[in-house]
Design a protein around this motif. Sequence first.
Motif, short mmCIF file in Angstrom:
data_model
loop_
_atom_site.label_atom_id
_atom_site.label_comp_id
_atom_site.label_asym_id
_atom_site.label_seq_id
_atom_site.Cartn_x
_atom_site.Cartn_y
_atom_site.Cartn_z
N GLU A 98 -92.27 23.97 35.20
CA GLU A 98 -92.88 24.03 36.53
C GLU A 98 -93.31 22.66 37.06
N THR A 99 -92.81 21.58 36.48
CA THR A 99 -93.29 20.26 36.88
C THR A 99 -92.95 19.91 38.31
N GLU A 100 -91.86 20.45 38.84
CA GLU A 100 -91.52 20.19 40.25
C GLU A 100 -92.60 20.77 41.17
N ALA A 101 -93.11 21.94 40.83
CA ALA A 101 -94.18 22.55 41.63
C ALA A 101 -95.46 21.73 41.52
N TYR A 102 -95.76 21.21 40.33
CA TYR A 102 -96.96 20.40 40.16
C TYR A 102 -96.86 19.10 40.96
N LEU A 121 -105.90 35.03 37.87
CA LEU A 121 -105.10 33.87 37.46
C LEU A 121 -105.62 32.61 38.13
N VAL A 122 -105.51 31.48 37.43
CA VAL A 122 -105.65 30.17 38.03
C VAL A 122 -104.37 29.41 37.73
N THR A 123 -103.86 28.69 38.72
CA THR A 123 -102.61 27.97 38.55
C THR A 123 -102.63 26.70 39.39
N ALA A 124 -101.86 25.71 38.94
CA ALA A 124 -101.70 24.47 39.69
C ALA A 124 -100.38 24.48 40.45
N SER A 125 -99.63 25.57 40.35
CA SER A 125 -98.32 25.67 41.00
C SER A 125 -98.43 26.38 42.35
N THR A 139 -114.04 32.91 33.55
CA THR A 139 -113.38 31.70 33.05
C THR A 139 -111.98 32.10 32.60
N LEU A 140 -110.99 31.45 33.18
CA LEU A 140 -109.59 31.74 32.87
C LEU A 140 -108.89 30.47 32.40
N PRO A 141 -107.87 30.60 31.57
CA PRO A 141 -107.16 29.40 31.11
C PRO A 141 -106.17 28.90 32.17
N LEU A 142 -106.16 27.59 32.38
CA LEU A 142 -105.13 26.96 33.21
C LEU A 142 -104.05 26.48 32.27
N THR A 143 -102.88 27.09 32.37
CA THR A 143 -101.76 26.75 31.49
C THR A 143 -100.71 26.03 32.31
N LEU A 144 -100.28 24.88 31.82
CA LEU A 144 -99.22 24.12 32.48
C LEU A 144 -97.93 24.31 31.70
N TRP A 145 -96.83 24.46 32.44
CA TRP A 145 -95.52 24.70 31.84
C TRP A 145 -94.57 23.57 32.20
N ALA A 146 -93.77 23.13 31.23
CA ALA A 146 -92.84 22.03 31.45
C ALA A 146 -91.78 22.39 32.49
N ARG A 170 -101.44 15.35 36.50
CA ARG A 170 -100.51 14.23 36.74
C ARG A 170 -99.93 13.72 35.43
N ASP A 171 -100.77 13.52 34.40
CA ASP A 171 -100.28 13.02 33.11
C ASP A 171 -99.29 14.00 32.49
N PHE A 172 -99.59 15.29 32.55
CA PHE A 172 -98.68 16.30 32.02
C PHE A 172 -97.36 16.27 32.77
N THR A 173 -97.42 16.18 34.09
CA THR A 173 -96.22 16.21 34.91
C THR A 173 -95.35 14.98 34.66
N LEU A 174 -95.96 13.82 34.57
CA LEU A 174 -95.18 12.60 34.32
C LEU A 174 -94.55 12.61 32.93
N GLU A 175 -95.19 13.24 31.98
CA GLU A 175 -94.62 13.29 30.63
C GLU A 175 -93.44 14.24 30.53
N TYR A 176 -93.49 15.37 31.22
CA TYR A 176 -92.47 16.40 31.03
C TYR A 176 -91.47 16.56 32.17
N HIS A 177 -91.66 15.86 33.28
CA HIS A 177 -90.76 16.05 34.42
C HIS A 177 -89.45 15.29 34.21
N HIS A 178 -88.35 15.97 34.47
CA HIS A 178 -87.02 15.36 34.42
C HIS A 178 -86.32 15.71 35.72
N GLU A 179 -85.90 14.69 36.44
CA GLU A 179 -85.18 14.94 37.69
C GLU A 179 -83.83 15.58 37.37
N GLU A 180 -83.50 16.59 38.14
CA GLU A 180 -82.20 17.23 37.97
C GLU A 180 -81.24 16.61 38.98
#
Length: 175
Positions: free
Chosen positions: A60-64, A93-97, A51-58, A126-136
Amino acid sequence: MPLGIVVRRTPGITRWARWSWRAVAVLPGAASADWAELRREGDAIEYHAATLPLTLWAAETEAYLANLSDAEPAIYVVLREPDSKDHPLEAVLVTASPFEAQDYADTGEEIVEKVPMTEGLVAWVRDFTLEYHHEEAFVKRRRDRKRIDLVEDGKGDARIRQTSDVYRAPRRAVQ
Protein backbone atom coordinates in the motif's frame (compact mmCIF):
# COMPACT_ATOMS: atom_id res chain seq x y z
CA MET A 1 1.51 0.98 16.30
CA PRO A 2 -1.41 1.36 18.69
CA LEU A 3 -3.42 4.53 18.14
CA GLY A 4 -5.91 5.88 20.64
CA ILE A 5 -8.98 7.43 19.03
CA VAL A 6 -10.30 10.66 20.52
CA VAL A 7 -14.01 11.24 19.82
CA ARG A 8 -15.76 14.53 20.59
CA ARG A 9 -19.45 14.73 21.50
CA THR A 10 -21.19 18.06 20.96
CA PRO A 11 -24.87 18.96 21.07
CA GLY A 12 -26.72 18.32 17.83
CA ILE A 13 -28.06 21.21 15.81
CA THR A 14 -31.38 19.60 14.93
CA ARG A 15 -34.08 18.05 17.02
CA TRP A 16 -33.56 14.69 15.27
CA ALA A 17 -29.91 14.37 16.26
CA ARG A 18 -29.41 14.98 19.94
CA TRP A 19 -25.61 14.60 19.79
CA SER A 20 -22.98 15.07 17.10
CA TRP A 21 -20.01 12.68 17.23
CA ARG A 22 -16.65 13.27 15.48
CA ALA A 23 -13.21 11.72 15.67
CA VAL A 24 -10.91 14.68 16.30
CA ALA A 25 -7.48 13.26 17.17
CA VAL A 26 -5.34 10.16 17.55
CA LEU A 27 -2.96 9.32 20.38
CA PRO A 28 0.11 7.37 19.12
CA GLY A 29 1.23 4.60 21.45
CA ALA A 30 -1.86 4.86 23.67
CA ALA A 31 -2.90 2.16 26.10
CA SER A 32 -6.23 0.42 25.67
CA ALA A 33 -9.29 2.44 26.65
CA ASP A 34 -13.03 2.06 26.74
CA TRP A 35 -14.69 5.46 26.37
CA ALA A 36 -12.62 7.18 29.06
CA GLU A 37 -13.49 10.86 29.43
CA LEU A 38 -10.51 13.08 28.62
CA ARG A 39 -11.84 16.63 28.66
CA ARG A 40 -15.07 18.53 29.20
CA GLU A 41 -15.78 22.05 27.93
CA GLY A 42 -19.38 23.00 28.59
CA ASP A 43 -21.54 20.60 26.59
CA ALA A 44 -18.60 19.29 24.54
CA ILE A 45 -16.92 16.15 25.87
CA GLU A 46 -13.89 14.36 24.44
CA TYR A 47 -13.50 10.63 25.01
CA HIS A 48 -10.64 8.21 24.48
CA ALA A 49 -13.02 5.85 22.72
CA ALA A 50 -10.74 2.95 21.81
CA THR A 51 -7.22 1.98 20.86
CA LEU A 52 -6.70 0.25 17.52
CA PRO A 53 -3.52 -0.89 15.78
CA LEU A 54 -2.27 1.10 12.78
CA THR A 55 -0.81 -1.49 10.43
CA LEU A 56 1.23 -0.47 7.41
CA TRP A 57 1.51 -2.78 4.41
CA ALA A 58 4.31 -2.82 1.83
CA ALA A 59 1.77 -3.27 -0.97
CA GLU A 60 0.00 0.00 0.00
CA THR A 61 2.99 2.35 -0.23
CA GLU A 62 1.53 4.19 -3.23
CA ALA A 63 -1.50 5.13 -1.12
CA TYR A 64 0.75 6.28 1.73
CA LEU A 65 2.71 8.47 -0.70
CA ALA A 66 -0.55 10.03 -1.89
CA ASN A 67 -1.47 10.74 1.74
CA LEU A 68 1.94 12.19 2.62
CA SER A 69 1.91 14.45 -0.44
CA ASP A 70 -1.35 16.03 0.73
CA ALA A 71 -1.16 19.50 2.30
CA GLU A 72 -2.09 17.95 5.65
CA PRO A 73 -1.33 14.20 5.96
CA ALA A 74 -4.08 12.36 7.80
CA ILE A 75 -5.08 9.21 9.61
CA TYR A 76 -8.51 7.94 8.64
CA VAL A 77 -10.74 6.67 11.44
CA VAL A 78 -13.67 4.39 10.59
CA LEU A 79 -16.57 4.39 13.05
CA ARG A 80 -19.94 2.66 12.88
CA GLU A 81 -23.15 2.24 14.84
CA PRO A 82 -22.64 -0.47 17.47
CA ASP A 83 -24.65 -3.66 17.77
CA SER A 84 -25.22 -3.07 21.48
CA LYS A 85 -26.23 0.14 23.25
CA ASP A 86 -23.21 0.12 25.60
CA HIS A 87 -21.36 2.78 23.57
CA PRO A 88 -22.56 5.39 21.08
CA LEU A 89 -20.07 4.35 18.35
CA GLU A 90 -17.78 1.45 17.61
CA ALA A 91 -14.25 2.13 16.33
CA VAL A 92 -13.58 -0.27 13.48
CA LEU A 93 -10.32 0.75 11.83
CA VAL A 94 -7.53 3.30 11.64
CA THR A 95 -5.56 3.55 8.41
CA ALA A 96 -3.05 5.82 6.70
CA SER A 97 -4.34 4.78 3.26
CA PRO A 98 -6.81 7.20 1.65
CA PHE A 99 -7.72 4.45 -0.83
CA GLU A 100 -8.82 2.06 1.93
CA ALA A 101 -10.73 4.88 3.64
CA GLN A 102 -12.54 5.58 0.36
CA ASP A 103 -13.63 1.95 0.19
CA TYR A 104 -15.29 2.29 3.60
CA ALA A 105 -16.82 5.66 2.71
CA ASP A 106 -18.39 4.22 -0.46
CA THR A 107 -20.71 1.90 1.48
CA GLY A 108 -22.33 4.73 3.42
CA GLU A 109 -22.74 2.50 6.48
CA GLU A 110 -19.61 3.69 8.28
CA ILE A 111 -18.48 7.13 9.37
CA VAL A 112 -15.02 7.92 7.98
CA GLU A 113 -13.23 10.81 9.67
CA LYS A 114 -10.02 12.43 8.46
CA VAL A 115 -7.82 13.24 11.46
CA PRO A 116 -4.51 15.16 11.09
CA MET A 117 -1.37 13.08 11.62
CA THR A 118 1.04 14.10 14.33
CA GLU A 119 4.63 14.90 13.26
CA GLY A 120 5.87 11.63 14.75
CA LEU A 121 3.31 9.62 12.76
CA VAL A 122 4.22 11.48 9.57
CA ALA A 123 7.88 10.55 10.09
CA TRP A 124 7.01 6.92 10.89
CA VAL A 125 4.80 6.48 7.82
CA ARG A 126 7.32 8.33 5.60
CA ASP A 127 10.22 6.12 6.76
CA PHE A 128 8.19 2.96 6.17
CA THR A 129 7.08 4.16 2.73
CA LEU A 130 10.58 5.13 1.61
CA GLU A 131 11.95 1.77 2.72
CA TYR A 132 9.36 -0.42 0.99
CA HIS A 133 8.13 1.60 -2.00
CA HIS A 134 9.16 0.40 -5.46
CA GLU A 135 8.08 2.31 -8.53
CA GLU A 136 6.34 0.12 -11.05
CA ALA A 137 7.39 0.70 -14.62
CA PHE A 138 4.59 1.66 -16.96
CA VAL A 139 4.02 -1.04 -19.57
CA LYS A 140 1.94 -0.02 -22.55
CA ARG A 141 -0.37 -2.72 -23.81
CA ARG A 142 -0.07 -3.71 -27.43
CA ARG A 143 -2.78 -4.98 -29.69
CA ASP A 144 -2.90 -8.60 -30.65
CA ARG A 145 -1.80 -9.36 -34.19
CA LYS A 146 -5.00 -11.32 -34.74
CA ARG A 147 -7.11 -10.12 -37.68
CA ILE A 148 -10.52 -9.19 -36.40
CA ASP A 149 -11.84 -7.84 -39.69
CA LEU A 150 -12.44 -11.32 -41.05
CA VAL A 151 -15.60 -11.86 -39.01
CA GLU A 152 -18.83 -10.51 -40.43
CA ASP A 153 -20.92 -9.24 -37.59
CA GLY A 154 -24.58 -8.50 -38.17
CA LYS A 155 -25.35 -11.39 -40.51
CA GLY A 156 -27.18 -13.41 -37.89
CA ASP A 157 -27.03 -17.17 -37.53
CA ALA A 158 -24.76 -18.71 -40.17
CA ARG A 159 -27.06 -21.77 -40.46
CA ILE A 160 -29.97 -19.68 -41.76
CA ARG A 161 -29.79 -18.60 -45.40
CA GLN A 162 -30.06 -14.88 -45.54
CA THR A 163 -28.25 -12.57 -47.87
CA SER A 164 -29.07 -9.28 -46.26
CA ASP A 165 -28.45 -7.72 -42.89
CA VAL A 166 -30.47 -9.11 -39.98
CA TYR A 167 -30.83 -5.62 -38.59
CA ARG A 168 -32.68 -4.28 -41.63
CA ALA A 169 -36.01 -2.53 -41.30
CA PRO A 170 -38.93 -4.96 -41.37
CA ARG A 171 -40.93 -5.25 -44.58
CA ARG A 172 -44.41 -4.02 -44.68
CA ALA A 173 -46.89 -6.87 -44.41
CA VAL A 174 -48.98 -7.43 -47.54
CA GLN A 175 -52.67 -7.46 -46.77
